[in-house]
Every structure is written in C-alpha cells, then in structure tokens.
Design an enzyme around this catalytic site. Structure first.
Site, PDB file in Angstrom:
ATOM      1  N   CYS A  59       0.837  -1.202   0.000  1.00 44.00           N
ATOM      2  CA  CYS A  59       0.000   0.000   0.000  1.00 44.00           C
ATOM      3  C   CYS A  59       0.876   1.258   0.000  1.00 44.00           C
ATOM      4  CB  CYS A  59      -1.001  -0.022   1.141  1.00 44.00           C
ATOM      5  SG  CYS A  59      -2.337   1.197   0.896  1.00 44.00           S
ATOM      6  N   HIS A 106      -3.822  -4.447  -0.372  1.00 40.34           N
ATOM      7  CA  HIS A 106      -3.435  -5.061   0.902  1.00 40.34           C
ATOM      8  C   HIS A 106      -3.576  -6.587   0.806  1.00 40.34           C
ATOM      9  CE1 HIS A 106      -3.160  -1.509   3.554  1.00 40.34           C
ATOM     10  NE2 HIS A 106      -4.098  -0.988   2.783  1.00 40.34           N
ATOM     11  N   GLU A 124      -2.704  -8.685   3.009  1.00 37.65           N
ATOM     12  CA  GLU A 124      -3.088  -9.184   4.341  1.00 37.65           C
ATOM     13  C   GLU A 124      -4.570  -9.021   4.626  1.00 37.65           C
ATOM     14  OE1 GLU A 124      -2.433  -4.818   5.122  1.00 37.65           O
ATOM     15  OE2 GLU A 124      -1.693  -6.357   3.728  1.00 37.65           O
TER      16      GLU A 124
END
Length: 206
Positions: free
Chosen positions: A82, A186, A188
C-alpha cells in the site's frame, strides 16, 4: 528451516495485521525498527497506510530508506504494501505538496483520476504470466484502499508490472523488479488470494 521475515516498525497503522498474515505463511516474523535485524532477515516487509509524507517521515525516523537501499543493492528481497509500495517511488504529490520518496522505483505517486475516491474495495488485477507473486491467483480479487497511485514511469528493464483500473483510470497494482516487490493493494486483507500471494513471496526467499 522456515524463512525469516522482518516487518519494519516505523509507526504505520497496519503493522500488526501484516505481521499476523505473514506469520500464517509459516515464516519466522519479527516486528522491528532495528536496522541490523531488518538487514539480517531473509525478507523485509514495509507496510503502510495513510499519507505519503507521514509515512516517509516515519521511515526516515528509523533509517528506513537506507535500510531498504542497502538490502536492494545486495539483492536481498523487500516487499512494500500500500503506502509502503508508494514510498518506493521517486516522489508523492498530495494536495500539491511533493514529497521525495525512497526512489528505488521510477515514477510519481499522484491522485487517481477516477470520479469516485477513495478506491475502496475488491478489484481484479491484470498480472503478467511470468509473475511469481500472482502464481495460482490469476483472476482473483484483492482489497484496495487508496486515492493515489502511479500511472506511468520509465520502468527498469525486466520489471513485471501488474495493473488495475478504477473508474476508467488505469494504475499500477504491483511491481516485481529484481529483489523488490510492491503491491498497491493489501494482501493481508485480501482473503485466500492475498494469503497465497504472501506465501508465494515467502517461498521465493528460500
């Protein structure tokens, strides 16, 4: 023995979610601001959320740009996520204020040209067939939250570019350039596809 990964702790907001997601790959993960730990790990991860200038100030406070450049000069893998992706470029232009980035990728981060911002939610990406990051996740959706991105640059020879589009505006979703990998989205927060991408990156550290 599993790969060791250092997550660079410079005050960014998504450090712990990134650390948990990386630990789920089976890697030995350390959250650290220590330059030597960041150097010695098999892989270094630079997450980031918020404003470009604030992230650069946090990075500089812990010597992050020097750590990143030292690793890349030695061919040691770095993953930016990001705003951790954005700061790898030469500069960021937010509200007319230009802030120098780490400068290990060419290009400028600019406000997206789409009518509706931020670009927030799930989106597909167009990855090259040779991509190691996106092996096994072609056509999957990833989670984006941003209003800025990179539209064009004079890319390094051999760099693999992955693109995405929002509101008719095409921007860089990921870059793989030698030991440096970056994603605008992202991983994650991107469910199984993001988990697979992180496993792909960790597997490349062996």
């Amino acid at each position: 023995m599993s790969a060791s990964v250092a997550v660079l702790d410079y005050g960014s907001g998504n450090l712990h979610s990134a650390t948990r997601a990386l630990a789920a790959t089976g890697a030995q993960v350390t959250l650290t601001a220590d330059a030597e730990q960041a150097w010695e790990a098999d892989g270094l991860v630079v997450p980031g959320v918020g404003a470009f200038a604030a992230c650069m100030a946090g990075l500089e406070a812990v010597g992050g740009p020097a750590i990143i450049r030292r690793r890349l000069d030695a061919g040691r893998p770095v993953l930016g996520i990001c705003v951790g992706e954005q700061v790898m470029f030469e500069a960021g232009d937010e509200h007319g204020v230009v802030t120098a980035g780490v400068g290990v990728l060419p290009g400028r981060v600019e406000r997206l040209r789409a009518e509706r911002l931020p670009h927030m939610g799930w989106n597909t990406v167009a990855a090259p067939q040779e991509s190691l990051l996106f092996a096994g996740v072609a056509g999957e959706r990833f989670y984006f939250v941003h209003s800025y991105g990179v539209h064009e640059a004079h890319w390094p020879t051999g760099a693999l570019l992955t693109w995405a589009e929002h509101g008719g505006d095409r921007f860089v979703a990921a870059v793989e350039a030698g030991p440096l990998s970056v994603t605008q989205f992202h991983p994650e927060k991107s469910g199984r596809a993001g988990a697979r991408l992180l496993r792909n990156w960790v597997a490349s550290l062996a």
